[in-house]
Design a protein around this motif. Structure first.
Motif, short mmCIF file in Angstrom:
data_model
loop_
_atom_site.label_atom_id
_atom_site.label_comp_id
_atom_site.label_asym_id
_atom_site.label_seq_id
_atom_site.Cartn_x
_atom_site.Cartn_y
_atom_site.Cartn_z
N VAL A 1 -55.17 34.58 -23.86
CA VAL A 1 -53.82 34.12 -24.14
C VAL A 1 -53.83 32.64 -24.50
N PRO A 2 -53.44 32.29 -25.74
CA PRO A 2 -53.32 30.88 -26.08
C PRO A 2 -51.98 30.31 -25.59
N MET A 3 -52.01 29.09 -25.12
CA MET A 3 -50.81 28.39 -24.68
C MET A 3 -50.84 26.98 -25.27
N VAL A 4 -49.79 26.65 -25.99
CA VAL A 4 -49.69 25.35 -26.64
C VAL A 4 -48.69 24.49 -25.86
N ASN A 5 -49.08 23.26 -25.59
CA ASN A 5 -48.26 22.31 -24.82
C ASN A 5 -47.78 22.91 -23.50
N PRO A 6 -48.70 23.48 -22.71
CA PRO A 6 -48.30 24.15 -21.46
C PRO A 6 -47.88 23.15 -20.38
N LYS A 7 -46.86 23.54 -19.63
CA LYS A 7 -46.38 22.74 -18.50
C LYS A 7 -46.14 23.69 -17.33
N VAL A 8 -46.71 23.37 -16.17
CA VAL A 8 -46.42 24.11 -14.96
C VAL A 8 -45.09 23.57 -14.44
N VAL A 9 -44.07 24.43 -14.40
CA VAL A 9 -42.73 23.99 -14.01
C VAL A 9 -42.35 24.42 -12.59
N ARG B 1 -55.14 24.55 -5.34
CA ARG B 1 -54.42 25.31 -6.35
C ARG B 1 -53.24 26.01 -5.68
N TYR B 2 -52.42 26.65 -6.48
CA TYR B 2 -51.24 27.37 -5.99
C TYR B 2 -51.34 28.83 -6.40
N HIS B 3 -50.99 29.73 -5.48
CA HIS B 3 -51.06 31.16 -5.77
C HIS B 3 -50.06 31.59 -6.84
N HIS B 4 -48.93 30.88 -6.96
CA HIS B 4 -47.87 31.29 -7.89
C HIS B 4 -47.45 30.09 -8.73
N VAL B 5 -47.46 30.26 -10.04
CA VAL B 5 -46.99 29.21 -10.95
C VAL B 5 -46.11 29.83 -12.03
N THR B 6 -45.19 29.02 -12.52
CA THR B 6 -44.41 29.37 -13.70
C THR B 6 -44.76 28.34 -14.76
N VAL B 7 -45.05 28.82 -15.96
CA VAL B 7 -45.51 27.96 -17.04
C VAL B 7 -44.58 28.08 -18.24
N PHE C 1 -45.90 29.22 -32.13
CA PHE C 1 -45.12 28.05 -31.71
C PHE C 1 -43.70 28.43 -31.29
N GLN C 2 -43.58 29.62 -30.70
CA GLN C 2 -42.31 30.06 -30.13
C GLN C 2 -42.33 29.77 -28.63
N PRO C 3 -41.21 29.26 -28.08
CA PRO C 3 -41.19 28.92 -26.65
C PRO C 3 -41.28 30.15 -25.76
N GLN C 4 -42.05 30.00 -24.68
CA GLN C 4 -42.26 31.07 -23.70
C GLN C 4 -42.16 30.46 -22.30
N GLU C 5 -41.76 31.28 -21.35
CA GLU C 5 -41.85 30.92 -19.94
C GLU C 5 -42.30 32.17 -19.20
N GLN C 6 -43.34 32.02 -18.39
CA GLN C 6 -43.92 33.18 -17.73
C GLN C 6 -44.45 32.78 -16.36
N ALA C 7 -44.34 33.70 -15.41
CA ALA C 7 -44.90 33.49 -14.07
C ALA C 7 -46.28 34.13 -14.01
N VAL D 1 -54.56 23.34 -17.54
CA VAL D 1 -53.49 22.36 -17.69
C VAL D 1 -53.96 21.00 -17.17
N ASP D 2 -54.73 21.01 -16.08
CA ASP D 2 -55.32 19.74 -15.62
C ASP D 2 -56.15 19.10 -16.73
N HIS D 3 -56.94 19.90 -17.44
CA HIS D 3 -57.71 19.35 -18.57
C HIS D 3 -56.78 18.66 -19.56
N CYS D 4 -55.66 19.28 -19.88
CA CYS D 4 -54.70 18.67 -20.82
C CYS D 4 -54.20 17.33 -20.31
N ASN D 5 -54.14 17.17 -19.00
CA ASN D 5 -53.66 15.94 -18.40
C ASN D 5 -54.79 14.95 -18.09
N GLY D 6 -56.00 15.27 -18.53
CA GLY D 6 -57.13 14.39 -18.30
C GLY D 6 -57.64 14.40 -16.87
#
Length: 136
Positions: free
Chosen positions: A65-73, A96-102, A109-115, A128-133
């Motif tokens: 699954v590709p994710m572009v500009n992912p954010k754990v919300v 880490r956390y057992h449950h995340v929503t991204v 390039f369509q917006p998605q939100e998924q748990a 996502v940590d890699h994306c944040n350095g």
């Protein structure tokens, strides 16, 4: 195209820039490189192939699954674990956390939100940590 894996801690530690539709080829390169390393890797971030963009791919069961500009919300239920990384040698402890929503953009390039839960959630958090350095 299969790309070489980046092992340079300096470049891996730089927060990535947001991706745009002009970066679509990076998604294909990440998917190809993930598949080529499937015996030892379940997720990749673009900086792992030398592209400093916020793009990740995550192997979830049979699907990459590709994710572009992912954010754990959202995140809940923390736990301690140990992780490895294709860009780094050995394993390191991390929380880490057992449950995340991204929230992310899909390949079109369509917006998605998924748990996500458990191992899929762990992979996403690592990438996502890699994306944040952030390196484990």
């Amino acid at each position: 195209m299969i790309k070489p894996i980046n092992h340079d801690l300096k470049t891996l530690s730089i927060p990535a820039s947001p991706a745009t539709p002009s970066d679509k080829a990076v998604i294909s390169d990440l998917l190809d490189t993930l598949q080529a390393n499937s015996a030892t890797c379940v997720g990749m971030a673009a900086n792992m192939i030398g592209v400093n963009k916020q793009i990740i791919v995550v192997q979830i069961g049979p699907f990459a699954v590709p994710m572009v500009n992912p954010k754990v919300v959202k995140r809940s239920d923390p736990y301690l674990t140990s992780e490895g990384c294709l860009s780094l040698s050995g394993e390191r402890p991390t929380t880490r956390y057992h449950h995340v929503t991204v929230q992310y953009l899909d390949r079109q390039f369509q917006p998605q939100e998924q748990a996500f839960d458990d191992f899929a959630a762990q992979i996403i958090q690592h990438e996502v940590d890699h994306c944040n350095g952030i390196l484990i």
